[in-house]
Design a protein around this motif. Structure first.
Motif, PDB file in Angstrom:
ATOM      1  N   ASP A  17      -1.720   4.987  -3.134  1.00  0.00           N
ATOM      2  CA  ASP A  17      -3.018   4.326  -2.983  1.00  0.00           C
ATOM      3  C   ASP A  17      -3.875   5.061  -1.960  1.00  0.00           C
ATOM      4  OD1 ASP A  17      -2.437   1.956  -4.657  1.00  0.00           O
ATOM      5  OD2 ASP A  17      -0.934   1.567  -3.112  1.00  0.00           O
ATOM      6  N   ILE A  31       0.859  -1.190   0.000  1.00  0.00           N
ATOM      7  CA  ILE A  31       0.000   0.000   0.000  1.00  0.00           C
ATOM      8  C   ILE A  31       0.892   1.235   0.000  1.00  0.00           C
ATOM      9  CG2 ILE A  31      -1.813   1.270   1.213  1.00  0.00           C
ATOM     10  CD1 ILE A  31      -2.533  -1.404   2.596  1.00  0.00           C
ATOM     11  N   ARG A  88      -5.188   0.370   5.767  1.00  0.00           N
ATOM     12  CA  ARG A  88      -5.497  -0.880   5.070  1.00  0.00           C
ATOM     13  C   ARG A  88      -6.952  -0.919   4.600  1.00  0.00           C
ATOM     14  NH1 ARG A  88      -2.342  -4.325   9.712  1.00  0.00           N
ATOM     15  NH2 ARG A  88      -0.243  -4.274   8.772  1.00  0.00           N
ATOM     16  N   ALA A 137      -7.431   1.330   1.565  1.00  0.00           N
ATOM     17  CA  ALA A 137      -6.870   0.697   0.370  1.00  0.00           C
ATOM     18  C   ALA A 137      -7.809  -0.356  -0.194  1.00  0.00           C
ATOM     19  CB  ALA A 137      -5.511   0.077   0.694  1.00  0.00           C
ATOM     20  N   ARG A 138      -8.627  -0.945   0.685  1.00  0.00           N
ATOM     21  CA  ARG A 138      -9.624  -1.932   0.233  1.00  0.00           C
ATOM     22  C   ARG A 138     -10.915  -1.266  -0.240  1.00  0.00           C
ATOM     23  NH1 ARG A 138      -8.003  -4.505   5.240  1.00  0.00           N
ATOM     24  NH2 ARG A 138      -9.929  -3.747   6.221  1.00  0.00           N
ATOM     25  N   ASP A 167       3.471  -4.328   4.663  1.00  0.00           N
ATOM     26  CA  ASP A 167       2.538  -4.122   3.556  1.00  0.00           C
ATOM     27  C   ASP A 167       2.277  -2.642   3.269  1.00  0.00           C
ATOM     28  OD1 ASP A 167       1.245  -3.805   5.999  1.00  0.00           O
ATOM     29  OD2 ASP A 167      -0.710  -4.420   5.209  1.00  0.00           O
ATOM     30  N   ILE A 168       3.011  -1.739   3.938  1.00  0.00           N
ATOM     31  CA  ILE A 168       2.804  -0.299   3.750  1.00  0.00           C
ATOM     32  C   ILE A 168       4.123   0.368   3.390  1.00  0.00           C
ATOM     33  CG2 ILE A 168       2.128   1.875   4.873  1.00  0.00           C
ATOM     34  CD1 ILE A 168       0.241   0.272   6.645  1.00  0.00           C
TER      35      ILE A 168
END
Length: 216
Positions: free
Chosen positions: A49, A2, A116, A119-120, A26-27
């Motif tokens: 993102d 992300i 998160r 981002a979804r 993940d970032i």
């Protein structure tokens, strides 16, 4: 991964956020901006993102920057991150296209999960902010005679649209006049014309109808 862009006029706060977020695999923090104009420019180059956006900054504020970002980069999600949960700030940020709204005293775990979620395509909101929105929409639903907006018979002029966008941010006629370099009386005339074309009773309803029509 992300990709996150941080926007805040306080450099130390940006650096602290970057450290907090970068420990997560993940970032990736791809950059930081000190005002809204710089944020829009960096977003065009860095393709984030998610943008964590302060609202109250000198120069181009966060609400204006959010609107521009969402217009130019609809895939990029914006989370308003601010010290205040003032109703005007909350509604202005959401109307401008922010997917979420967090206070700066949120826990680090809450912030990471919000990134998160955004981002979804989900909407991270502080509980108090969510309650404000629910209450506001309930109030609108209870208004007599409220119906879904229809296409405008007479389109707004470019200047009327500029005025509606600013009043949607909660700006007064005087503030709109200063922003657009117009006389306050001229702004009042544009507001009157826009309300008539939108079939709105007041400024708030005009902003909401314009939003529903995709004009903001």
């Amino acid at each position: 991964m992300i990709r996150v862009l941080l926007v805040d006029d306080q450099r130390l706060f940006r650096e602290a956020l970057a450290m907090l977020l970068s420990v997560h695999d993940d970032i990736e923090v791809v950059g930081g901006a000190g005002d809204g104009a710089e944020a829009v420019e960096l977003a065009a180059r860095l393709d984030p993102d998610v943008v964590l956006m302060d609202l109250r900054m000198p120069g181009t504020d966060g609400v204006t920057a959010t609107r521009r970002l969402r217009a130019e980069r609809p895939r990029t999600q914006v989370i308003a991150l601010t010290t205040f949960d003032d109703d005007t700030d909350v509604f202005a940020a959401i109307r401008a296209g922010a997917i979420g709204y967090l206070l700066k005293d949120a826990s680090s775990e809450r912030l990471v999960e919000a990134v998160r979620a955004a981002a979804r395509g989900e909407s991270p909101l502080e509980p108090a902010v969510a309650a404000k929105l629910v209450a506001r929409f309930a109030q609108l639903a209870d208004e007599p005679g409220r119906s879904r907006p229809q296409p405008l018979v007479t389109p707004l002029t470019d200047r009327e649209l500029d005025v509606v966008r600013l009043l949607a941010d909660g700006r007064s006629n005087r503030e709109i006049a200063a922003a657009l370099f117009l006389a306050e009386g001229t702004v009042k005339n544009h507001v009157t014309g826009a309300l008539a074309k939108l079939g709105a009773r007041d400024r708030t309803q005009a902003a909401l109808k314009a939003r529903d029509l995709g004009l903001l």
